[in-house]
Design an enzyme around this catalytic site. Structure first.
Site, PDB file in Angstrom:
ATOM      1  N   CYS A  78      42.035  12.585  36.762  1.00  0.00           N
ATOM      2  CA  CYS A  78      42.577  13.933  36.585  1.00  0.00           C
ATOM      3  C   CYS A  78      42.630  14.314  35.096  1.00  0.00           C
ATOM      4  O   CYS A  78      41.586  14.525  34.493  1.00  0.00           O
ATOM      5  CB  CYS A  78      43.916  14.055  37.291  1.00  0.00           C
ATOM      6  N   HIS A 170      43.902  11.647  42.363  1.00  0.00           N
ATOM      7  CA  HIS A 170      44.861  10.626  41.903  1.00  0.00           C
ATOM      8  C   HIS A 170      44.845   9.383  42.781  1.00  0.00           C
ATOM      9  O   HIS A 170      45.707   9.242  43.663  1.00  0.00           O
ATOM     10  CB  HIS A 170      46.276  11.213  41.912  1.00  0.00           C
ATOM     11  N   GLU A 172      45.897   6.614  42.160  1.00  0.00           N
ATOM     12  CA  GLU A 172      47.123   5.824  41.928  1.00  0.00           C
ATOM     13  C   GLU A 172      48.280   6.322  42.791  1.00  0.00           C
ATOM     14  O   GLU A 172      49.324   5.676  42.842  1.00  0.00           O
ATOM     15  CB  GLU A 172      47.483   5.833  40.439  1.00  0.00           C
TER      16      GLU A 172
HETATM   17  N1  GLN Z   1      46.046  20.299  35.128  1.00  0.00           N
HETATM   18  C1  GLN Z   1      46.116  19.160  34.255  1.00  0.00           C
HETATM   19  C2  GLN Z   1      45.317  19.374  32.983  1.00  0.00           C
HETATM   20  O1  GLN Z   1      44.609  20.318  32.894  1.00  0.00           O
HETATM   21  C3  GLN Z   1      45.637  17.920  34.956  1.00  0.00           C
HETATM   22  C4  GLN Z   1      46.506  17.665  36.156  1.00  0.00           C
HETATM   23  C5  GLN Z   1      46.715  16.224  36.501  1.00  0.00           C
HETATM   24  O2  GLN Z   1      46.387  15.289  35.748  1.00  0.00           O
HETATM   25  N2  GLN Z   1      47.308  16.027  37.634  1.00  0.00           N
HETATM   26  O3  GLN Z   1      45.397  18.628  32.096  1.00  0.00           O
END
Ligand code: GLN
Length: 192
Positions: A78, A170, A172
């Site tokens: 992410c 995610h 995790e």
């Molecule tokens: N929206 C976040 C970003 O742009 C990432 C979201 C996340 O890691 N769950 O950094």
């Protein structure tokens, strides 16, 4: 094998928990000296602008880039995916710029801010992978050397390039160890 988990911000404890279950040793990395001796690094989800600022503030940007260039495998999830990307669409935000992809932040839009879905990730086997997306990015462009590992509604959400693995979701936050195992066995241990 010792895997460092960048622990400046975000879901690092959850990554450690799953990595422990996979039977590898882990270490939280908050400062340069803690990178010493790690075989691979995980960069968790969180908020990429904050993570970028903290990486600079703790002088970790260059040491991580240097170690990556010397062969250290990295798994980014992410916000970690965003930190590894060479380009962020419509943004000058600084990243580690290690994997040849362009990403768009928060790309699934407000209406579907967060969701769970079953993904087909052939490298993990035939069983569907339940993926958790939270204000997730997706990959908008890939260069030639990139392996696309999964898509969600046509959008690329998991990819690898040599020793770098990225997921927009995610792993995790689930009990499914397959993604972490894939990183450990097929990427980190292979010394690509
Ligand atoms: N929206 C976040 C970003 O742009 C990432 C979201 C996340 O890691 N769950 O950094």
């Amino acid at each position: 094998m010792l895997i460092g988990v960048l622990a400046l911000q975000g879901a690092f404890r959850e990554h450690q928990y799953l990595l422990d279950k996979c039977g590898v040793s882990t270490r939280q990395v908050k400062k340069t000296s803690e990178l010493e001796g790690v075989d691979a690094l995980v960069i968790p989800g969180g908020e990429s602008t904050t993570m970028g600022k903290l990486l600079n503030g703790f002088n970790l940007m260059k040491p991580i880039i240097d170690l990556a260039n010397q062969g250290m495998p990295i798994f980014g999830t992410c916000a970690g995916l965003i930190m590894l990307a060479k380009h962020i669409r419509n943004s000058q935000q600084e990243t580690l710029a290690l994997i040849d992809i362009e990403v768009e932040r928060n790309a699934f839009g407000r209406q579907v801010d967060s969701f769970e879905t079953d993904l087909d990730i052939p490298v993990l086997g035939a069983e569907p992978y339940r993926a958790v997306f939270i204000r997730a990015p997706y990959i908008t462009e890939v260069s030639k050397g990139i392996n696309v590992l999964a898509r969600c509604s046509d959008k690329i959400v998991c990819a690898s390039q040599g020793r770098f693995l990225v997921a927009a979701f995610h792993p995790e936050l689930t009990n499914d160890l397959r993604m972490h195992r894939y990183f450990i066995e097929n990427i980190a241990r292979q010394k690509i």
